[in-house]
Motif scaffolding. Structure first.
Motif, PDB file in Angstrom:
ATOM      1  N   GLY A 133       0.815  -1.210   0.000  1.00 21.76           N
ATOM      2  CA  GLY A 133       0.000   0.000   0.000  1.00 21.76           C
ATOM      3  C   GLY A 133       0.850   1.262   0.000  1.00 21.76           C
ATOM      4  N   GLY A 134       0.346   2.298  -0.674  1.00 14.41           N
ATOM      5  CA  GLY A 134       1.033   3.577  -0.697  1.00 14.41           C
ATOM      6  C   GLY A 134       1.321   4.104  -2.087  1.00 14.41           C
ATOM      7  N   GLY A 135       0.892   3.389  -3.125  1.00 16.71           N
ATOM      8  CA  GLY A 135       1.090   3.846  -4.492  1.00 16.71           C
ATOM      9  C   GLY A 135      -0.236   4.112  -5.168  1.00 16.71           C
ATOM     10  N   LEU A 136      -0.360   5.283  -5.785  1.00 15.58           N
ATOM     11  CA  LEU A 136      -1.592   5.663  -6.472  1.00 15.58           C
ATOM     12  C   LEU A 136      -1.267   6.219  -7.853  1.00 15.58           C
ATOM     13  CD1 LEU A 136      -3.424   7.609  -3.612  1.00 15.58           C
ATOM     14  CD2 LEU A 136      -3.848   5.254  -4.345  1.00 15.58           C
ATOM     15  N   MET A 137      -2.179   6.017  -8.786  1.00 18.21           N
ATOM     16  CA  MET A 137      -2.048   6.616 -10.114  1.00 18.21           C
ATOM     17  C   MET A 137      -2.405   8.087 -10.031  1.00 18.21           C
ATOM     18  SD  MET A 137      -4.077   3.912 -12.522  1.00 18.21           S
ATOM     19  CE  MET A 137      -5.551   4.145 -11.549  1.00 18.21           C
ATOM     20  N   ILE A 138      -1.778   8.862 -10.882  1.00 18.27           N
ATOM     21  CA  ILE A 138      -2.163  10.259 -11.058  1.00 18.27           C
ATOM     22  C   ILE A 138      -2.812  10.332 -12.433  1.00 18.27           C
ATOM     23  CG2 ILE A 138      -1.414  12.651 -11.214  1.00 18.27           C
ATOM     24  CD1 ILE A 138       1.065  11.840  -9.540  1.00 18.27           C
ATOM     25  N   GLU A 139      -4.090  10.638 -12.444  1.00 13.56           N
ATOM     26  CA  GLU A 139      -4.818  10.699 -13.710  1.00 13.56           C
ATOM     27  C   GLU A 139      -5.821  11.833 -13.674  1.00 13.56           C
ATOM     28  OE1 GLU A 139      -7.054   7.114 -14.430  1.00 13.56           O
ATOM     29  OE2 GLU A 139      -7.516   6.880 -12.328  1.00 13.56           O
ATOM     30  N   GLY A 197       4.121   7.545  -5.013  1.00 13.00           N
ATOM     31  CA  GLY A 197       4.335   6.514  -4.014  1.00 13.00           C
ATOM     32  C   GLY A 197       4.869   7.120  -2.734  1.00 13.00           C
ATOM     33  N   VAL A 198       4.386   6.592  -1.617  1.00 11.44           N
ATOM     34  CA  VAL A 198       4.835   7.039  -0.298  1.00 11.44           C
ATOM     35  C   VAL A 198       5.266   5.808   0.476  1.00 11.44           C
ATOM     36  CG1 VAL A 198       4.148   8.157   1.863  1.00 11.44           C
ATOM     37  CG2 VAL A 198       3.244   8.994  -0.314  1.00 11.44           C
ATOM     38  N   SER A 199       6.397   5.920   1.184  1.00  5.25           N
ATOM     39  CA  SER A 199       6.888   4.802   1.983  1.00  5.25           C
ATOM     40  C   SER A 199       7.492   5.314   3.275  1.00  5.25           C
ATOM     41  CB  SER A 199       7.944   4.022   1.200  1.00  5.25           C
ATOM     42  OG  SER A 199       8.429   2.936   1.963  1.00  5.25           O
ATOM     43  N   GLY A 200       7.173   4.626   4.352  1.00  7.79           N
ATOM     44  CA  GLY A 200       7.776   4.967   5.631  1.00  7.79           C
ATOM     45  C   GLY A 200       6.799   5.109   6.779  1.00  7.79           C
ATOM     46  N   ALA A 201       5.523   5.332   6.482  1.00  9.05           N
ATOM     47  CA  ALA A 201       4.529   5.401   7.552  1.00  9.05           C
ATOM     48  C   ALA A 201       4.280   3.980   8.056  1.00  9.05           C
ATOM     49  CB  ALA A 201       3.228   6.028   7.035  1.00  9.05           C
ATOM     50  N   GLY A 205       0.571   0.565   5.038  1.00  7.05           N
ATOM     51  CA  GLY A 205       0.225   1.046   3.709  1.00  7.05           C
ATOM     52  C   GLY A 205      -0.971   1.975   3.683  1.00  7.05           C
ATOM     53  N   ASP A 206      -1.912   1.783   4.620  1.00  2.67           N
ATOM     54  CA  ASP A 206      -3.083   2.655   4.650  1.00  2.67           C
ATOM     55  C   ASP A 206      -2.681   4.093   4.966  1.00  2.67           C
ATOM     56  OD1 ASP A 206      -2.386   1.729   7.265  1.00  2.67           O
ATOM     57  OD2 ASP A 206      -4.398   2.197   8.007  1.00  2.67           O
ATOM     58  N   LYS A 207      -1.687   4.256   5.815  1.00  2.00           N
ATOM     59  CA  LYS A 207      -1.216   5.603   6.158  1.00  2.00           C
ATOM     60  C   LYS A 207      -0.400   6.199   5.009  1.00  2.00           C
ATOM     61  CE  LYS A 207      -1.355   4.429  11.040  1.00  2.00           C
ATOM     62  NZ  LYS A 207      -2.019   3.153  10.816  1.00  2.00           N
ATOM     63  N   ASP A 208       0.376   5.347   4.321  1.00  2.30           N
ATOM     64  CA  ASP A 208       1.081   5.800   3.118  1.00  2.30           C
ATOM     65  C   ASP A 208       0.077   6.237   2.054  1.00  2.30           C
ATOM     66  OD1 ASP A 208       3.670   5.294   4.119  1.00  2.30           O
ATOM     67  OD2 ASP A 208       3.736   3.277   3.255  1.00  2.30           O
ATOM     68  N   ASP A 209      -0.998   5.456   1.897  1.00  2.00           N
ATOM     69  CA  ASP A 209      -2.062   5.798   0.941  1.00  2.00           C
ATOM     70  C   ASP A 209      -2.665   7.171   1.237  1.00  2.00           C
ATOM     71  OD1 ASP A 209      -2.215   3.673  -0.868  1.00  2.00           O
ATOM     72  OD2 ASP A 209      -3.706   2.575   0.306  1.00  2.00           O
ATOM     73  N   GLU A 210      -2.922   7.419   2.508  1.00  2.00           N
ATOM     74  CA  GLU A 210      -3.539   8.687   2.917  1.00  2.00           C
ATOM     75  C   GLU A 210      -2.654   9.872   2.501  1.00  2.00           C
ATOM     76  OE1 GLU A 210      -4.737  10.921   7.093  1.00  2.00           O
ATOM     77  OE2 GLU A 210      -4.629   8.727   7.074  1.00  2.00           O
ATOM     78  N   CYS A 211      -1.353   9.712   2.658  1.00  2.00           N
ATOM     79  CA  CYS A 211      -0.429  10.787   2.287  1.00  2.00           C
ATOM     80  C   CYS A 211      -0.348  10.940   0.773  1.00  2.00           C
ATOM     81  CB  CYS A 211       0.951  10.515   2.873  1.00  2.00           C
ATOM     82  SG  CYS A 211       0.964  10.497   4.688  1.00  2.00           S
ATOM     83  N   ALA A 212      -0.319   9.827   0.059  1.00  2.47           N
ATOM     84  CA  ALA A 212      -0.282   9.884  -1.413  1.00  2.47           C
ATOM     85  C   ALA A 212      -1.541  10.573  -1.940  1.00  2.47           C
ATOM     86  CB  ALA A 212      -0.150   8.478  -1.996  1.00  2.47           C
TER      87      ALA A 212
END
Length: 161
Positions: free
Chosen positions: A118-124, A134-138, A141-148
């Motif tokens: 978790g933590g990667g999202l498309m930009i469209e 992509g965000v990594s380190g929280a 993955g749900d918290k990485d998703d929130e930041c992304a």
């Protein structure tokens, strides 16, 4: 003479410009940076030290931000999450769930540059795929998703065309 032969063979000559050029939209470095900064800020506000990566529509890194105390693997993992989301045209959280449920072959997670976390999202925008974040380190993955998502939300008004 060549044109007559092509017509006789049933081959139409290509008109100038027919499929000779491809036109596409892409993120400017400034907009990619703005998305990364907003994602980093969201994670900081939540107390997390992370890395954020934005890749362009071809999977090439445009921006990488690593907070001071983010873990050593965070930059590479963030880049791979952004690349994975872009490549599979899905959030990495959804991809991870699909592998765990057996809908996707687990071997896909072993492909080069892929991170099914978790933590990667498309930009469209407007049906056009522009890149990935992509965000990594929280811690999760749900918290990485929130930041992304915060990163994408910060540039949404610039993407809707």
């Amino acid at each position: 003479m060549i044109g007559a032969m092509m017509l006789a063979l049933g081959v139409a000559p290509a008109a100038a410009g027919d499929d000779a050029l491809v036109v596409y939209k892409s993120l400017s470095p400034e907009v990619a940076l703005e998305a990364a900064q907003a994602a980093l800020r969201k994670c900081r506000d939540n107390g997390f030290q992370v890395a954020v990566a934005v890749v362009d529509r071809f999977g090439q890194p445009q921006v990488m931000l690593r907070d001071r105390y983010a873990g050593l693997p965070a930059p590479d993992t963030a880049t791979r999450k952004a690349y994975t989301s872009l490549s599979f045209r899905a959030s990495t959280t959804d991809l991870s769930k699909s592998i765990k449920s057996g809908q996707l072959d687990p071997g896909l997670a072993r492909l080069p540059n892929v991170a099914m976390l978790g933590g990667g999202l498309m930009i469209e925008a407007a049906g056009t795929l522009l890149g990935g974040i992509g965000v990594s380190g929280a811690p999760g993955g749900d918290k990485d998703d929130e930041c992304a998502k915060a990163g994408i939300d910060a540039i949404r008004d610039k993407l809707d065309f």
